[in-house]
Design a protein around this motif. Sequence first.
Motif, mmCIF file in Angstrom:
data_model
loop_
_atom_site.group_PDB
_atom_site.id
_atom_site.type_symbol
_atom_site.label_atom_id
_atom_site.label_comp_id
_atom_site.label_asym_id
_atom_site.label_seq_id
_atom_site.Cartn_x
_atom_site.Cartn_y
_atom_site.Cartn_z
ATOM 1 N N ALA A 38 7.796 27.500 13.575
ATOM 2 C CA ALA A 38 7.136 27.814 12.303
ATOM 3 C C ALA A 38 6.173 26.715 11.889
ATOM 4 O O ALA A 38 5.194 26.962 11.192
ATOM 5 C CB ALA A 38 8.168 28.041 11.210
ATOM 6 N N TYR A 39 6.430 25.492 12.313
ATOM 7 C CA TYR A 39 5.612 24.383 11.813
ATOM 8 C C TYR A 39 5.673 23.218 12.785
ATOM 9 O O TYR A 39 6.730 22.922 13.353
ATOM 10 C CB TYR A 39 6.128 23.949 10.437
ATOM 11 C CG TYR A 39 5.407 22.755 9.865
ATOM 12 C CD1 TYR A 39 4.139 22.898 9.287
ATOM 13 C CD2 TYR A 39 5.974 21.477 9.918
ATOM 14 C CE1 TYR A 39 3.464 21.796 8.781
ATOM 15 C CE2 TYR A 39 5.304 20.372 9.408
ATOM 16 C CZ TYR A 39 4.051 20.535 8.838
ATOM 17 O OH TYR A 39 3.369 19.453 8.341
ATOM 18 N N VAL A 40 4.525 22.568 12.986
ATOM 19 C CA VAL A 40 4.458 21.353 13.797
ATOM 20 C C VAL A 40 3.630 20.345 13.004
ATOM 21 O O VAL A 40 2.437 20.565 12.780
ATOM 22 C CB VAL A 40 3.764 21.609 15.160
ATOM 23 C CG1 VAL A 40 3.757 20.330 16.007
ATOM 24 C CG2 VAL A 40 4.442 22.750 15.904
ATOM 25 N N GLY A 41 4.249 19.275 12.554
ATOM 26 C CA GLY A 41 3.470 18.322 11.774
ATOM 27 C C GLY A 41 4.360 17.260 11.170
ATOM 28 O O GLY A 41 5.551 17.155 11.493
ATOM 29 N N SER A 42 3.778 16.495 10.271
ATOM 30 C CA SER A 42 4.523 15.347 9.772
ATOM 31 C C SER A 42 5.159 15.608 8.413
ATOM 32 O O SER A 42 5.997 14.849 7.946
ATOM 33 C CB SER A 42 3.583 14.151 9.668
ATOM 34 O OG SER A 42 2.457 14.518 8.896
ATOM 35 N N ASP A 43 4.787 16.737 7.783
ATOM 36 C CA ASP A 43 5.259 16.991 6.424
ATOM 37 C C ASP A 43 6.357 18.047 6.425
ATOM 38 O O ASP A 43 6.096 19.220 6.175
ATOM 39 C CB ASP A 43 4.054 17.444 5.569
ATOM 40 C CG ASP A 43 4.467 17.775 4.148
ATOM 41 O OD1 ASP A 43 5.600 17.422 3.747
ATOM 42 O OD2 ASP A 43 3.650 18.400 3.438
ATOM 43 N N VAL A 44 7.597 17.639 6.712
ATOM 44 C CA VAL A 44 8.664 18.640 6.786
ATOM 45 C C VAL A 44 9.143 19.087 5.403
ATOM 46 O O VAL A 44 9.859 20.069 5.272
ATOM 47 C CB VAL A 44 9.874 18.147 7.613
ATOM 48 C CG1 VAL A 44 9.453 17.823 9.037
ATOM 49 C CG2 VAL A 44 10.509 16.924 6.966
ATOM 50 N N GLY A 45 8.711 18.360 4.402
ATOM 51 C CA GLY A 45 9.011 18.762 3.027
ATOM 52 C C GLY A 45 10.486 19.045 2.821
ATOM 53 O O GLY A 45 11.344 18.267 3.228
ATOM 54 N N LYS A 46 10.777 20.217 2.211
ATOM 55 C CA LYS A 46 12.170 20.551 1.918
ATOM 56 C C LYS A 46 12.752 21.475 2.980
ATOM 57 O O LYS A 46 13.756 22.152 2.766
ATOM 58 C CB LYS A 46 12.246 21.209 0.535
ATOM 59 C CG LYS A 46 12.098 20.198 -0.602
ATOM 60 C CD LYS A 46 12.005 20.873 -1.952
ATOM 61 C CE LYS A 46 10.565 21.254 -2.277
ATOM 62 N NZ LYS A 46 10.376 21.929 -3.567
ATOM 63 N N ALA A 47 12.083 21.508 4.158
ATOM 64 C CA ALA A 47 12.506 22.471 5.181
ATOM 65 C C ALA A 47 13.838 22.117 5.818
ATOM 66 O O ALA A 47 14.490 22.955 6.410
ATOM 67 C CB ALA A 47 11.432 22.591 6.249
ATOM 68 N N ILE A 48 14.211 20.844 5.747
ATOM 69 C CA ILE A 48 15.494 20.453 6.340
ATOM 70 C C ILE A 48 16.575 20.523 5.270
ATOM 71 O O ILE A 48 16.579 19.755 4.320
ATOM 72 C CB ILE A 48 15.413 19.035 6.944
ATOM 73 C CG1 ILE A 48 14.341 19.034 8.054
ATOM 74 C CG2 ILE A 48 16.776 18.613 7.489
ATOM 75 C CD1 ILE A 48 14.167 17.713 8.753
ATOM 76 N N GLY A 49 17.441 21.487 5.433
ATOM 77 C CA GLY A 49 18.475 21.698 4.430
ATOM 78 C C GLY A 49 19.854 21.646 5.064
ATOM 79 O O GLY A 49 19.984 21.292 6.236
ATOM 80 N N PRO A 50 20.876 22.019 4.305
ATOM 81 C CA PRO A 50 22.248 21.911 4.818
ATOM 82 C C PRO A 50 22.493 22.772 6.055
ATOM 83 O O PRO A 50 23.309 22.425 6.903
ATOM 84 C CB PRO A 50 23.110 22.384 3.642
ATOM 85 C CG PRO A 50 22.186 22.785 2.544
ATOM 86 C CD PRO A 50 20.794 22.441 2.908
ATOM 87 N N SER A 51 21.759 23.890 6.186
ATOM 88 C CA SER A 51 22.030 24.769 7.327
ATOM 89 C C SER A 51 21.116 24.469 8.514
ATOM 90 O O SER A 51 21.132 25.175 9.521
ATOM 91 C CB SER A 51 21.869 26.223 6.900
ATOM 92 O OG SER A 51 20.507 26.473 6.583
#
Lengths: 571, 571
Positions: A38-51
Motif C-alpha cells: 500500500a505504501y513505500v516511503g518514510s512517512d508511516v504515520g499512524k499506519a503501524i498499530g496494535p494489529s
Amino acid sequence: MALGEAEADLAIINGSVVNVYNGEVEKASVLTKGDRIAYVGSDVGKAIGPSTKVIDAEGKTLIPGLIDGHTHIDGPYSISEIVKYAIVGGTTTIITETSDVGSPLCYQGVIQFLRSAQNQPIKIFITAPPLVTLSPVTEEHATTVPQLRKLLRRKDVLGLGEVYWGDVVNGNQRVLGLIAETLRQGKKVEGHSAGASGKKLQAYASSGVSSCHEPINAEEVRERLKLGLFVLIREGMVRRELEAIAPIKDDDAVTNRMAISTDGVAPEQLINNGYMEFVVQKAINLGFKPVRAIQMATLNVARHFAIDDEIGGIAPGKYADITVIPDLKTIKAEYVISNGRVIAHNGQLLIQPRKHRYPRSMLNTVHLDRDFTADDFAIPAEGRQARVRLIDQVTNLVTREAFINMPVTGGQLKTDAGQDIIKVAAIERVYGTGKRFNGLIRGLGLKKGAMAATDVWDCGDIIVAGADEADMALAVNRIKELGGGIVVSAGGRIAAEMPFRVAGTISTESMETLADKFDRIQRAAAKLGAKSTDFALTLATLPSPAIPFLRICSSGLFNLKTNRFVDLIVE
Amino acid sequence: MALGEAEADLAIINGSVVNVYNGEVEKASVLTKGDRIAYVGSDVGKAIGPSTKVIDAEGKTLIPGLIDGHTHIDGPYSISEIVKYAIVGGTTTIITETSDVGSPLCYQGVIQFLRSAQNQPIKIFITAPPLVTLSPVTEEHATTVPQLRKLLRRKDVLGLGEVYWGDVVNGNQRVLGLIAETLRQGKKVEGHSAGASGKKLQAYASSGVSSCHEPINAEEVRERLKLGLFVLIREGMVRRELEAIAPIKDDDAVTNRMAISTDGVAPEQLINNGYMEFVVQKAINLGFKPVRAIQMATLNVARHFAIDDEIGGIAPGKYADITVIPDLKTIKAEYVISNGRVIAHNGQLLIQPRKHRYPRSMLNTVHLDRDFTADDFAIPAEGRQARVRLIDQVTNLVTREAFINMPVTGGQLKTDAGQDIIKVAAIERVYGTGKRFNGLIRGLGLKKGAMAATDVWDCGDIIVAGADEADMALAVNRIKELGGGIVVSAGGRIAAEMPFRVAGTISTESMETLADKFDRIQRAAAKLGAKSTDFALTLATLPSPAIPFLRICSSGLFNLKTNRFVDLIVE
C-alpha cells in the motif's frame, strides 16, 4: 491505508528498498494491506498499530520476490517439493513450461498441473505446451486451437510455450495455428531458436515468437534483441550460459531487455545451490551490477509477460512479494514475503506448500497390454548382411546419423558391444496403441544391462536402451509395475530404480530422496559402462525434436534435417 | 519469404533503418509479405522479383510508424478526418480514449465508435471509458462490469481509460469494480493523477492503475516512474508539457519508461502543425536524442500496452508499419507504409480513409420534449436578498466556489453583467429525463448573448451560459434543431454555430470546415465579451470531475473537494 487512514497488516521498516523502476536504492518502510503493498516511503504515520506485524529491516535490503521466467517444474518433482525450494530462497513467482506433463497427457495433463499449482504460497504461471512432437500418436492428441483458447483465457496461462524453430520454419500448420491463436489473444509466444541465425532466425521471428532463452554467447544475445526478441539467459540443469554472456553486462540497452532464468533445475542443484537466488548471485559475482541482476530476475521478466502491473517491483498496488537480504550483493533470503504473508525466515519455511492429491487418472498412465520378453526387442533382417542406419550419440544430447554394414545372425541384427552398438526401443505407453519400434544406437557405452524411462521429452513413449534384450524386457516390465519411472537392470536384476507415479514423469518423493535416487541411477548406469554424465537425460531426450538430429519414437527413426521418418535397414 | 524462397510484396531498399530495440541505425533493406515485415538486412537475395514493389530509400531514414498512446479522437472530427491527418504525417497507430462518445451514449457509443474505427488504413485501439461522472443520470447508464468484460475481450480494446484519481481514492465502488475486472483480464488501467502527490498518489497507484499522462514537470515524472507507473507526456490541445519535461531528456532510465502523446489535438493544430510527427519533431528540437524521441512514440508505447509483439519496431514478424523520413532529425513523412501498403507519399494520401456511415441511433441524441423560453432559465428565490454559491471561473478550465449576497428581484436572482455574473444551466439531453439545473457563474466575461453546447465532458448534458435568458433559450432550441453542436446567440439571432450531428459530439464536416467554424465560434464568443481563449472548451469542461473544483450538471452544483452536491442558495 496509503492515506494513513487504516492500520497496516505488515510493516517492514528501516530497510534499504531496491526500486527496480528507477534503479535506485533508498531507505524506506514498506506497508502492506491484505496481499498488496500500500505504501513505500518514510512517512508511516499512524499506519503501524496494535494489529500490525512489524519486521525491523535496519541494515537489511529489500528486493522484489524473485521470478523464474523460464523453467520446467512440471517434473520430476511434485509441486510442493519445488515450491519449498522457491520459498526458502526468495522466489515468489515461477513461470513454467508444461511440456513434461503435457507430452504424455496433453491437455488433460496441463489442466491437472494447473490444479496442482493453485493455492500455493507463491505464484505459479504456465505457458501452454505446443507439443511439438515426432510421434504421430502424440500429435493426434496434441493441443488444439480450441483447447489453447480455453487455456489462454485463464490468468495463470501467460502464453504458448517454447515452439522449436525448426517446426515453425518448416511450416507445421497445427503449430502455426497455435501461434496465431495466441497472438489473437494478445499473449506471448515463447521462442526456442537454439542454433538459428541469419535468415532462418528472421524467418522464425516472422512467425510472431516473442523471446528466446537459448543464446549461448553475447553475439547471439545481440542478434536476437535486434530482431525485437526478449532474451532469457539460462543457468540451470541442461545448460549454464551466464558466464559466456557476461561480457554484455555493462551494455544497458541490452540488459534492460534481458532476463535470467533456470530453464529447469535438477534436485541435486536445488539442494546444493538453491534456486533463483543462486542465479542472481552468480550474475552479481560475474560483475553484473547488483540492481541490474535483480531487475533481470524481477521487473524485466514481469514486463516481458505483461504482468508488471501486479508483480516485479516494490511499489503501491503490486502484490506484497518481497525478499529481505543482508545487503545488495548477498542474495540470501532472511525473510520471504509472498502475498503479504511472511512465508520463510532464515531458510525455515513458515508456511508449508500445499501437497496436491493427484487424481487417479494421473496415477495410471502406463498402459502395456502384457509383459515384455527378450524376443520383443529382436530386429529381424534378411540375407547375411544389412546396411543399417544407426543413431550415433555424439554428446550427452546430440545425435547424428551413421550407416554401417552389420551381419545378420539367425535372421536378426544383434547388439555389438565391441563396436558400442546396442539396442534402443520406443514403446508407446499412454494410449495403449501397442505401437513400438526397435532400433540400434552407437556410443552410449553400455556393455551390459539396460535402462528404461517414462520421463522422456516431447512424446508419451517409454525409451529403453540396452546391451541385453532380457534386461530391456525386465526394465520395461518393472516400469509397468511402478506405473512409470526410471529403471536400470543388469544380469536379470534391478540395479536401481525411481518411480514417477504421476503421469510417468512426476515423483511424489522428497527432493532429497529424488536427488539420491538420481545419483543411484547414474552410478548404476555408469557401472554398466554408460558414457553420458547424465544417462537418464540422454535417454529422455532421444525422442525430442529440439535436439539434432536422428531421433527415435514408437513410430520409428526421424531425421530432423530432412524432417521425415527414415528406415532402420536401408538396403 | 525471409528464407529467400518467395518474392517480397514490397522492398524498401538502401535506407538507414532505425532499430528501436538496440537504439542503433543501420543501412538495411526491409522486405514485406502481406501485412508483415519478413526480413530486415543487407542480403535481399532473390526476394525482389517482377511482382515486388520497390522503394529506393537511398539517403533516407526508416522509422516505425508513429503511435499516439493517449488521445481523444472520438470527436469532434469524424474518424475519416483524423485518420487522414494521421496517414499523411506518418502515424500508423492511434490508441484513443472513448469518453467523448461514451459520455453521452455510454456502452452503445463505444461499440459504434469501434465500428467506425474498423477497416481503416491505420490501426486504432481504444480504452474503454470508465465514465467517471458527476451526473446521476449518466452514472445510471455508465459502463458495467459485464459490458467492460465484453469490451476487454476484444483485441482492439487495450484496457480501461483514464480513471480520475479523486474517484478512485474516494472509493467509487463501480469504478473500483471496473479496475478489478480490467486487472483480472490482464489489461491496462490508464491513470490520470493530475496534481496528486505523496500519500494520495501512492493510494491512487495502489488501485492498480498503470500509467499517468498528466505530469507537468520533471519532478512529477520521476515521482510517478518510481511508483512503477508508465508516464506519457502530453503535447496537444489542452496542455503542452514537453518543454517543461525536457530537463529529463538525458536520463536514460527515465526516458526508457516514458512516451510522448497528444491527449487530443484540435482541428486547427492538425492543419497548422500536423499530428504526432509534430510532437516527435518538437522533442528532437528540445534536445531529446532523435532515436529516443522516436522510441517514445513507437516501441515504448507498444511495450506499455503489451502490443510490442506486433507493432512498434521494424523487425521480422511485426506489422509493416513504416515511415520514411529525410533524415533522423527531420520527422517529415515522405512515404508512409501501413499493413504493408504505401498509404501516403510526400503529403498526398494514396489510400483514402473509410468514411463511416453512422447509424440512425447515433444521429438522433438530443431529446428535449419542447422548445425553451427565457422563463426556463429563471432562478426563483425568496425574500429580498439571498446568499448564493457561484461557480467562479478562475482560468480557462479551473473553477472555485464563491459566495456572495445577491438581491432578489421579482422573486428571482438575475444576471449581473456589471459584476460579471451570468446564468449557467445544464440540461440532460440524451435520455429525455427532463432533468435540468440553473446556476450562476462569475468570470466568463459575457456581456450579452449566450453559448450552448452538447460536446461536454463526462456526461450527456447541454451546457448553456448566457447574459441573456432569451438568447440562452434560442441557443438551446437551435441545438435541438441541429441534433447537437455548439451555438452562439446574441440579440435574438444566431451569431455562430457548428453542428455535431453524431452523438452530439462528432461533426461530419471536413477538418478545414471544423477549424474554420471553431474559429468563428471563438470570435463570436469574444465579441460577446468571453475572456476564455477557448470558450467552447471552457463550457465543455464545466461538468467534468477531472478539473477543480465547483462543477455543474443537470442534477445541480457539485463540490469536488467535499465530493457532494451543494445548494445554489445557501441561506
